[in-house]
Design a protein around this motif. Structure first.
Motif, PDB file in Angstrom:
ATOM      1  N   ALA A   1      35.735  31.677  21.886  1.00 33.69           N
ATOM      2  CA  ALA A   1      35.816  31.344  23.305  1.00 33.69           C
ATOM      3  C   ALA A   1      35.757  32.583  24.188  1.00 33.69           C
ATOM      4  CB  ALA A   1      37.104  30.576  23.582  1.00 33.69           C
ATOM      5  N   ALA A   2      35.732  33.767  23.591  1.00 35.47           N
ATOM      6  CA  ALA A   2      35.648  35.000  24.370  1.00 35.47           C
ATOM      7  C   ALA A   2      34.270  35.131  25.005  1.00 35.47           C
ATOM      8  CB  ALA A   2      35.926  36.209  23.469  1.00 35.47           C
ATOM      9  N   PRO A   3      34.189  35.800  26.156  1.00 32.52           N
ATOM     10  CA  PRO A   3      32.884  35.931  26.824  1.00 32.52           C
ATOM     11  C   PRO A   3      31.863  36.720  26.029  1.00 32.52           C
ATOM     12  CG  PRO A   3      34.682  36.407  28.354  1.00 32.52           C
ATOM     13  CD  PRO A   3      35.284  36.342  26.982  1.00 32.52           C
ATOM     14  N   LYS A   4      32.313  37.616  25.118  1.00 28.28           N
ATOM     15  CA  LYS A   4      31.365  38.399  24.332  1.00 28.28           C
ATOM     16  C   LYS A   4      32.030  38.840  23.037  1.00 28.28           C
ATOM     17  CE  LYS A   4      32.570  42.778  26.582  1.00 28.28           C
ATOM     18  NZ  LYS A   4      32.060  43.949  27.325  1.00 28.28           N
ATOM     19  N   SER A   5      31.211  39.311  22.102  1.00 22.23           N
ATOM     20  CA  SER A   5      31.718  39.781  20.812  1.00 22.23           C
ATOM     21  C   SER A   5      30.730  40.767  20.219  1.00 22.23           C
ATOM     22  CB  SER A   5      31.907  38.605  19.844  1.00 22.23           C
ATOM     23  OG  SER A   5      32.214  39.080  18.543  1.00 22.23           O
ATOM     24  N   ALA A   6      31.259  41.739  19.476  1.00 22.95           N
ATOM     25  CA  ALA A   6      30.422  42.679  18.730  1.00 22.95           C
ATOM     26  C   ALA A   6      30.738  42.592  17.241  1.00 22.95           C
ATOM     27  CB  ALA A   6      30.651  44.102  19.245  1.00 22.95           C
ATOM     28  N   ALA A   7      31.253  41.428  16.804  1.00 22.00           N
ATOM     29  CA  ALA A   7      31.739  41.281  15.435  1.00 22.00           C
ATOM     30  C   ALA A   7      30.689  40.604  14.548  1.00 22.00           C
ATOM     31  CB  ALA A   7      33.036  40.464  15.427  1.00 22.00           C
ATOM     32  N   GLY A   8      29.819  41.411  13.962  1.00 19.86           N
ATOM     33  CA  GLY A   8      28.919  40.890  12.938  1.00 19.86           C
ATOM     34  C   GLY A   8      27.694  40.181  13.472  1.00 19.86           C
ATOM     35  N   TYR A   9      27.001  39.513  12.541  1.00 21.14           N
ATOM     36  CA  TYR A   9      25.790  38.776  12.899  1.00 21.14           C
ATOM     37  C   TYR A   9      26.103  37.683  13.915  1.00 21.14           C
ATOM     38  CZ  TYR A   9      23.836  40.834   8.606  1.00 21.14           C
ATOM     39  OH  TYR A   9      23.412  41.698   7.634  1.00 21.14           O
ATOM     40  N   ASP A  10      25.147  37.427  14.797  1.00 20.99           N
ATOM     41  CA  ASP A  10      25.317  36.377  15.805  1.00 20.99           C
ATOM     42  C   ASP A  10      24.860  35.052  15.196  1.00 20.99           C
ATOM     43  OD1 ASP A  10      25.434  34.732  17.980  1.00 20.99           O
ATOM     44  OD2 ASP A  10      24.402  36.091  19.348  1.00 20.99           O
ATOM     45  N   LEU A  11      25.762  34.396  14.471  1.00 20.08           N
ATOM     46  CA  LEU A  11      25.411  33.144  13.809  1.00 20.08           C
ATOM     47  C   LEU A  11      25.212  32.009  14.810  1.00 20.08           C
ATOM     48  CD1 LEU A  11      27.728  33.234  10.665  1.00 20.08           C
ATOM     49  CD2 LEU A  11      25.309  33.837  10.838  1.00 20.08           C
TER      50      LEU A  11
END
Length: 457
Positions: free
Chosen positions: A179-189
């Motif tokens: 639910a976060a506006p963005k993420s840099a954690a791994g592949y964008d599944l």
């Protein structure tokens, strides 16, 4: 092993929510356009993600194909059961699960339609903006990476899906995104499944980005002497940073059809339909600036629609354009195709397409989302005339080849399904083989919507 054993297990699981009735199966063998296939062996109506997981596990164990079904509004045969098996109809999974106004997000089940979702959001001050025209299901819109009339401002499904719950081919359930506006954690599944057309998994829940309902909305319609003038007006408007919410194009043939169907009286010229969202002062300023730019490009018959009922009539006419075009040739069938090119090449693409149509016995009104270079031709064919069907296929192929030559794509929003499978190699080259590798990794038995999108194995 096999379909009969699978159906026995599914009947135990679902009871009368597994249908083998001919009428139900035939209903799920219909397409909005010229594409057809045989009916599935059965139709399942799950109510929970656990049931979807159980269905997938049973089908995987018996080697039975699975095809997801939303509202059945796709245009390239996405939801047709080419190899039989079980169609999984999500119409019973149509609930809003959670609205979080402070985060401007909503969690929904895949079977809810975009109109039903916005009705549920009506009192929150928020809305979901992606509008493909048809009252499609949200799950289907995500699976096909839908866009539509508002994409020029609010983006496509790719931009508005934050997270998913997906059932994989073997029954495993995964969650992608947060639910976060963005993420840099791994592949964008999440991005992988948005647009996968049901070939990698079945979407059972979506977290969507919402937008604030605008304080003021104003719309307009204006005619131009030719396509080049209309497109140049749009390009200049974008370059001036004027934030259009919608910017639609209709050619003269589409205008004629809409006039007859909706009892309009627009001049038989190319038209732009424009809408602005914002504050009262902001919308007024944007409208004035656009009017000045349009006048410089030869616009005529400029009419603003500030009242809600006038705007509704205008966009109802635009959304009814497909039916209007069909009505312009009674008894015809629509061979609907779309392409998308860089906006700087849009006038060239449309004019070359119009030249093809002028030499063809098959009429083809053109309309589209001019703000993002996407346009549609509605080829009106006699379904009993093989020569016309062949001509429509030729015209569609020339549009696709032209889009690639101009640096674009063979489809901006309709997707591939199996209707445009033959163009994937030309557009993606070795990238298409990479897609097939991803498909094998997640669906080694090829059970998820087989025959669509990826290279046949």
């Amino acid at each position: 092993m096999g379909i009969d054993a699978a159906l026995l297990e599914l009947e135990t699981l679902l009871g009368d929510r597994l249908s083998r009735a001919k009428a139900v199966r035939d209903q799920h063998a219909q397409s909005e356009t010229h594409l057809h296939a045989g009916p599935p062996d059965a139709v399942a109506f799950p109510r929970t993600p656990i049931e979807v997981s159980d269905i997938a596990s049973i089908c995987a164990r018996h080697g039975v194909p699975m095809v997801g079904w939303g509202a059945g509004t796709s245009l390239e045969g996405h939801a047709l059961a080419l190899h039989g098996g079980v169609t999984i109809d999500f119409s019973h999974m149509d609930q809003v699960l959670e609205i979080r106004p402070e985060d401007m997000i909503v969690r929904v089940q895949p079977g809810i339609t975009r109109e039903a979702l916005n009705t549920a959001l009506r009192d929150t001050g928020l809305f979901f903006p992606v509008d493909p025209g048809a009252n499609a299901s949200i799950g289907g819109m995500a699976a096909t990476r839908a866009s539509g009339t508002t994409a020029v401002r609010y983006g496509t499904m790719r931009d508005n899906v934050l997270a998913l719950e997906v059932v994989l081919a073997d029954g495993r359930v995964i969650r992608t995104g947060t639910a976060a506006p963005k993420s840099a954690a791994g592949y964008d599944l999440t991005a992988l499944f948005v647009g996968s057309e049901g070939t990698l998994g079945l979407i059972t829940e979506l977290t969507l980005r919402l937008h604030g309902q605008p304080e003021a909305v104003s719309a307009a319609v204006c005619a131009f002497p030719d396509m080049g003038a209309a497109v140049n007006c749009v390009i200049e408007t974008i370059q001036h940073g004027i934030p259009m919410a919608r910017i639609e194009f209709l050619d003269a043939a589409s205008v004629a059809a809409c006039n007859a169907f909706a009892q309009m009286a627009m001049p038989l010229q190319p038209h732009l339909l424009i809408e602005f969202h914002g504050t009262e002062a902001g919308v007024a300023e944007q409208a004035e600036r656009f009017g000045e730019i349009a006048a410089e490009h030869g616009s005529a018959g400029f009419q603003w629609a500030a009242r809600t009922e006038d705007r509704a009539r205008l966009w109802k006419m635009r959304h009814a354009a497909y039916r209007a075009c069909l009505a312009s040739r009674p008894g015809c069938q629509g061979w609907v195709t779309d392409v998308c090119v860089p906006i700087s090449r849009l006038a060239e693409a449309v004019e070359e397409t119009q030249a093809d149509l002028a030499q063809s016995p098959v009429p083809g009104p053109i309309l589209g989302h001019v703000g993002d270079g996407n346009f549609h031709a509605i080829l009106l064919v006699d379904p009993e005339n093989p020569a016309e069907l062949a001509e429509a296929k030729r015209l569609s192929g020339r549009m696709a080849d032209r889009a690639l030559r101009l640096g674009g794509t063979v489809t901006g929003e309709h997707g591939i399904g199996f209707g445009k499978l033959g163009y994937m190699q030309a557009e993606h080259g070795e990238g298409w083989a990479v897609m097939a590798g991803i498909k094998r990794a997640l669906d080694p038995m090829g059970l998820m919507n087989p025959g669509k999108l990826v290279r046949p194995s």
